[in-house]
Write a protein that holds these residues in place. Sequence first.
Motif, short mmCIF file in Angstrom:
data_model
loop_
_atom_site.label_atom_id
_atom_site.label_comp_id
_atom_site.label_asym_id
_atom_site.label_seq_id
_atom_site.Cartn_x
_atom_site.Cartn_y
_atom_site.Cartn_z
N ALA A 31 0.84 -1.21 0.00
CA ALA A 31 0.00 0.00 0.00
C ALA A 31 0.87 1.25 0.00
CB ALA A 31 -0.93 -0.01 1.22
N PHE A 32 2.02 1.19 0.65
CA PHE A 32 2.97 2.31 0.61
C PHE A 32 3.43 2.56 -0.82
CE2 PHE A 32 7.27 4.01 0.73
CZ PHE A 32 7.16 5.06 1.63
N THR A 33 3.68 1.49 -1.57
CA THR A 33 4.09 1.62 -2.96
C THR A 33 2.98 2.22 -3.81
OG1 THR A 33 5.49 -0.34 -2.68
CG2 THR A 33 5.05 0.38 -4.93
N VAL A 34 1.76 1.83 -3.54
CA VAL A 34 0.62 2.43 -4.25
C VAL A 34 0.58 3.93 -3.96
CG1 VAL A 34 -1.89 2.48 -4.45
CG2 VAL A 34 -0.70 0.29 -4.24
N GLY A 35 0.87 4.29 -2.71
CA GLY A 35 0.93 5.70 -2.35
C GLY A 35 1.99 6.45 -3.14
N LEU A 36 3.10 5.79 -3.44
CA LEU A 36 4.15 6.39 -4.27
C LEU A 36 3.61 6.75 -5.65
CD1 LEU A 36 7.29 4.19 -3.52
CD2 LEU A 36 7.01 6.59 -2.97
N LEU A 37 2.90 5.83 -6.25
CA LEU A 37 2.36 6.06 -7.59
C LEU A 37 1.35 7.20 -7.59
CD1 LEU A 37 1.82 2.35 -8.69
CD2 LEU A 37 3.75 3.84 -9.22
N LEU A 38 0.50 7.24 -6.57
CA LEU A 38 -0.49 8.31 -6.47
C LEU A 38 0.18 9.66 -6.23
CD1 LEU A 38 -3.22 6.53 -4.31
CD2 LEU A 38 -3.25 6.93 -6.77
N LEU A 39 1.22 9.66 -5.40
CA LEU A 39 1.94 10.91 -5.12
C LEU A 39 2.55 11.48 -6.37
CD1 LEU A 39 3.07 13.00 -3.12
CD2 LEU A 39 5.01 11.45 -2.75
#
Length: 346
Positions: free
Chosen positions: A235-243
């Motif tokens: 989920a942290f990695t997904v946050g990277l993509l969204l950021l």
Amino acid sequence: MPTLDDILEHIGEFDLFQKQVFFVLCFVSAAFTPIYVGVIFLGFTPEHHCLSPGVAELSSRCGWSLEEELNYTVPEQGRHGESFSSQCRRYDVDWNTTGLSCINPLENFTGYGNRSSIPLTPCQDGWVYDSSGSSIVTEFNLVCEDSWKVDLFQSCVNAADRYVFGRKLCLIVTILVSSASGVLVAFAPSYLWMMIFRFLQGLVSKGSWAAGYILITEIVGPSHRKTVGILYQVAFTVGLLLLDGVAYAIPHWRWLQLTVTLPCFLLLLYYWCVPESPRWLISQKQNDKAMKILDYIAKKNGKKLPAHFQNINVEEEGGENLRASFMDLVRTPQMRKHTFILMYNW
């Protein structure tokens, strides 16, 4: 005496309720991304050079393009020694002198030889940045001698947290403080105030991420802990993509900071939808509260807590009072393997 894992085997190790809690807690992991790596965008350093008084007027009079203006008025890289940077020094000349040539204005300054012999001076009047957006670097001039302040801004994220007041309370309090501090960062009037608010945010932000991680791994059965631990970090990695997408759409650091911070206040709704960790309650000798939560989990999973578990004091084996030490990380072959794998990953 039964352990918590024994009860989870009967009421569901990773059933409907745990899946729902896991899903909502993944937002904590994703929301931590802008705090931990947002400095890539908040502290973006564009191409820059010294602001030289009079250059803009001279460039307008001569009709120079940006390339010509830089060529005529900015020192060349490497012409004054290896340590020289054209981004941090400017010619020590008066560009407001009348009669400057538009072809080669530096020739008008008599007493100098070629361009490399012209003395240089630090950027006393600020910098010009080649960027249409803004960052903490462009607003507070964190370049050249002050470039280290960007690293100091990021280092404020690294602070320790403890969870002596329970997983849930720690989660709620750290989310509140982190969100409020993040908003204050966006409105900071100076670098000093920005650092103070950033320090407060860094002091608790890792606590919210870690509290969510611990909480979800403590309410699932042992056969699913590794999976939820890995997916929580996905989920942290997904946050990277969204950021990346949000930062591309919002190139101004204050608006970007607000955009990634304000939604975090919605995470305070966890107070009503996320339970306290039964494992932590048991470690604090609050078995009655732990059994009520386990009974609630069983009902949500469509199961019933076995009768021989309902009126019994649950005891955890292993001993919560044992003191941990660094040597525990390498004491056994299995722990050494896990320690070296995690060290390599980091």
